[in-house]
Scaffold this motif. Structure first.
Motif, PDB file in Angstrom:
ATOM      1  N   ARG A  40     -21.636  37.247  43.991  1.00 14.61           N
ATOM      2  CA  ARG A  40     -22.154  38.306  42.921  1.00 14.61           C
ATOM      3  C   ARG A  40     -21.144  39.367  42.435  1.00 14.61           C
ATOM      4  N   SER A  41     -20.133  39.545  43.223  1.00 15.65           N
ATOM      5  CA  SER A  41     -19.151  40.487  42.693  1.00 15.65           C
ATOM      6  C   SER A  41     -18.299  39.843  41.913  1.00 15.65           C
ATOM      7  N   ALA A  42     -17.888  38.630  42.095  1.00 20.08           N
ATOM      8  CA  ALA A  42     -17.048  37.623  41.330  1.00 20.08           C
ATOM      9  C   ALA A  42     -17.504  37.553  39.816  1.00 20.08           C
ATOM     10  N   LEU A  43     -18.887  37.314  39.876  1.00 23.59           N
ATOM     11  CA  LEU A  43     -19.759  37.044  38.571  1.00 23.59           C
ATOM     12  C   LEU A  43     -19.711  38.049  37.728  1.00 23.59           C
ATOM     13  N   THR A  44     -19.228  39.434  38.128  1.00 18.59           N
ATOM     14  CA  THR A  44     -19.250  40.592  37.245  1.00 18.59           C
ATOM     15  C   THR A  44     -17.876  40.810  36.614  1.00 18.59           C
ATOM     16  N   LYS A  45     -16.998  40.178  37.024  1.00 16.61           N
ATOM     17  CA  LYS A  45     -15.403  40.199  36.477  1.00 16.61           C
ATOM     18  C   LYS A  45     -15.204  38.995  35.596  1.00 16.61           C
ATOM     19  N   PRO A  46     -15.134  39.175  34.253  1.00 16.21           N
ATOM     20  CA  PRO A  46     -14.945  38.208  33.112  1.00 16.21           C
ATOM     21  C   PRO A  46     -13.577  37.532  33.688  1.00 16.21           C
ATOM     22  N   GLY A  47     -13.492  36.374  33.266  1.00 11.05           N
ATOM     23  CA  GLY A  47     -12.347  35.376  33.404  1.00 11.05           C
ATOM     24  C   GLY A  47     -12.646  34.095  33.754  1.00 11.05           C
ATOM     25  N   SER A  48     -11.670  33.257  34.187  1.00  8.94           N
ATOM     26  CA  SER A  48     -11.759  31.911  34.714  1.00  8.94           C
ATOM     27  C   SER A  48     -12.444  31.825  35.853  1.00  8.94           C
ATOM     28  N   LEU A  49     -12.202  32.624  36.811  1.00  5.00           N
ATOM     29  CA  LEU A  49     -12.932  32.528  38.125  1.00  5.00           C
ATOM     30  C   LEU A  49     -14.433  32.547  37.879  1.00  5.00           C
ATOM     31  N   ARG A  50     -15.062  33.376  36.959  1.00  7.85           N
ATOM     32  CA  ARG A  50     -16.270  33.651  36.791  1.00  7.85           C
ATOM     33  C   ARG A  50     -16.739  32.273  36.134  1.00  7.85           C
ATOM     34  N   ASN A  51     -16.142  31.663  35.153  1.00  9.00           N
ATOM     35  CA  ASN A  51     -16.490  30.560  34.584  1.00  9.00           C
ATOM     36  C   ASN A  51     -16.494  29.394  35.759  1.00  9.00           C
ATOM     37  N   LEU A  52     -15.405  29.410  36.548  1.00  7.48           N
ATOM     38  CA  LEU A  52     -15.208  28.309  37.757  1.00  7.48           C
ATOM     39  C   LEU A  52     -16.807  28.318  38.459  1.00  7.48           C
ATOM     40  N   LEU A  53     -16.768  29.635  38.902  1.00  6.50           N
ATOM     41  CA  LEU A  53     -18.097  29.685  39.758  1.00  6.50           C
ATOM     42  C   LEU A  53     -19.313  29.120  39.153  1.00  6.50           C
ATOM     43  N   LEU A  54     -19.479  29.577  38.033  1.00 11.78           N
ATOM     44  CA  LEU A  54     -20.741  29.309  37.289  1.00 11.78           C
ATOM     45  C   LEU A  54     -20.746  27.742  37.158  1.00 11.78           C
ATOM     46  N   GLU A  55     -19.822  27.073  36.949  1.00 14.33           N
ATOM     47  CA  GLU A  55     -19.779  25.558  36.783  1.00 14.33           C
ATOM     48  C   GLU A  55     -20.040  24.923  38.197  1.00 14.33           C
ATOM     49  N   LEU A  56     -19.473  25.552  39.368  1.00 15.16           N
ATOM     50  CA  LEU A  56     -19.679  25.194  40.547  1.00 15.16           C
ATOM     51  C   LEU A  56     -21.148  25.394  41.044  1.00 15.16           C
ATOM     52  N   LEU A  57     -21.864  26.514  40.758  1.00 11.06           N
ATOM     53  CA  LEU A  57     -23.114  26.975  41.094  1.00 11.06           C
ATOM     54  C   LEU A  57     -24.174  25.876  40.435  1.00 11.06           C
ATOM     55  N   ASN A  58     -23.826  25.226  39.502  1.00 14.23           N
ATOM     56  CA  ASN A  58     -24.796  24.500  38.514  1.00 14.23           C
ATOM     57  C   ASN A  58     -25.456  23.349  39.808  1.00 14.23           C
ATOM     58  N   GLY A  59     -26.732  23.337  39.795  1.00 13.55           N
ATOM     59  CA  GLY A  59     -27.200  22.440  40.712  1.00 13.55           C
ATOM     60  C   GLY A  59     -27.197  22.595  42.319  1.00 13.55           C
ATOM     61  N   THR A  60     -26.867  23.624  42.714  1.00 15.40           N
ATOM     62  CA  THR A  60     -26.913  24.132  43.956  1.00 15.40           C
ATOM     63  C   THR A  60     -27.818  25.055  44.414  1.00 15.40           C
ATOM     64  N   SER A  61     -28.263  25.033  45.905  1.00 16.67           N
ATOM     65  CA  SER A  61     -29.200  25.873  46.107  1.00 16.67           C
ATOM     66  C   SER A  61     -28.986  27.217  46.085  1.00 16.67           C
ATOM     67  N   ALA A  62     -27.542  27.869  46.020  1.00 15.20           N
ATOM     68  CA  ALA A  62     -27.161  29.256  45.678  1.00 15.20           C
ATOM     69  C   ALA A  62     -27.589  29.626  44.380  1.00 15.20           C
ATOM     70  N   ALA A  63     -27.707  28.759  43.538  1.00 16.19           N
ATOM     71  CA  ALA A  63     -28.558  29.226  42.084  1.00 16.19           C
ATOM     72  C   ALA A  63     -29.441  29.774  42.292  1.00 16.19           C
ATOM     73  N   ALA A  64     -30.582  29.335  42.974  1.00 18.40           N
ATOM     74  CA  ALA A  64     -31.659  30.068  43.021  1.00 18.40           C
ATOM     75  C   ALA A  64     -31.616  31.425  43.535  1.00 18.40           C
ATOM     76  N   ASP A  65     -30.915  31.517  44.489  1.00 21.27           N
ATOM     77  CA  ASP A  65     -30.630  33.088  45.196  1.00 21.27           C
ATOM     78  C   ASP A  65     -29.914  33.918  44.348  1.00 21.27           C
ATOM     79  N   LEU A  66     -29.315  33.345  43.104  1.00 22.00           N
ATOM     80  CA  LEU A  66     -28.665  34.184  42.040  1.00 22.00           C
ATOM     81  C   LEU A  66     -29.157  34.075  40.819  1.00 22.00           C
ATOM     82  N   ILE A  67     -30.643  33.940  40.629  1.00 22.55           N
ATOM     83  CA  ILE A  67     -31.142  33.987  39.357  1.00 22.55           C
ATOM     84  C   ILE A  67     -31.363  35.440  38.610  1.00 22.55           C
TER      85      ILE A  67
END
Length: 143
Positions: A38-65
């Motif tokens: 959650r903290s990393a998703l608040t910071k613009p940049g490459s890490l945020r986009n990497l995390l978004l790519e990695l979250l796609n299709g995971t069960s964690a995405a449901a917790d982060l709706i």
């Protein structure tokens, strides 16, 4: 997670050589690191986009709706980030596009309308595929 966050701060372009690659993280996103995500998703940049790519299709995405929804609707976020957040949201079967769709339409910016359109097309395609298998029509949502 902390090491990735530190790397992203030292070198914001740390992904430049592998941005085209797809990764399989399996069970990397466990409940104990959701706060860090959650903290990393608040910071613009490459890490945020990497995390978004990695979250796609995971069960964690449901917790982060709520976090993903907020990011997708954030007018200050770049278009790629907003689309990646949408893709992660759409990978969650329980995600209801209707509220976010209305908010994106109300924003009325080019990026918001493109995001809403992509979401509607993805849900429509999924609904058509489901109705073809079941032989019934499916309502996407009610506005």
């Amino acid at each position: 997670m902390i090491s990735l966050d530190n790397l992203a701060e030292i070198d914001p372009m740390f992904r430049r050589s592998d941005v085209w690659r797809k990764f399989n993280v399996g069970q990397f996103f466990t409940a104990d690191i959701l706060g860090e995500i959650r903290s990393a998703l608040t910071k613009p940049g490459s890490l945020r986009n990497l995390l978004l790519e990695l979250l796609n299709g995971t069960s964690a995405a449901a917790d982060l709706i709520p976090d993903l929804s907020g990011l997708m609707k954030d007018p200050s976020a770049d278009g790629q980030t907003r689309r990646l957040a949408l893709e992660s949201l759409l990978s969650v079967p329980a995600y209801d596009l209707s509220t976010d769709f209305a908010d994106l339409l109300a924003e009325n910016s080019l990026t918001a309308l493109e995001t809403a359109s992509k979401g509607l097309m993805e849900r429509s395609a999924a609904a058509e595929a489901g109705s073809a298998r079941s032989g019934r029509g499916v309502a996407l949502f009610h506005l």
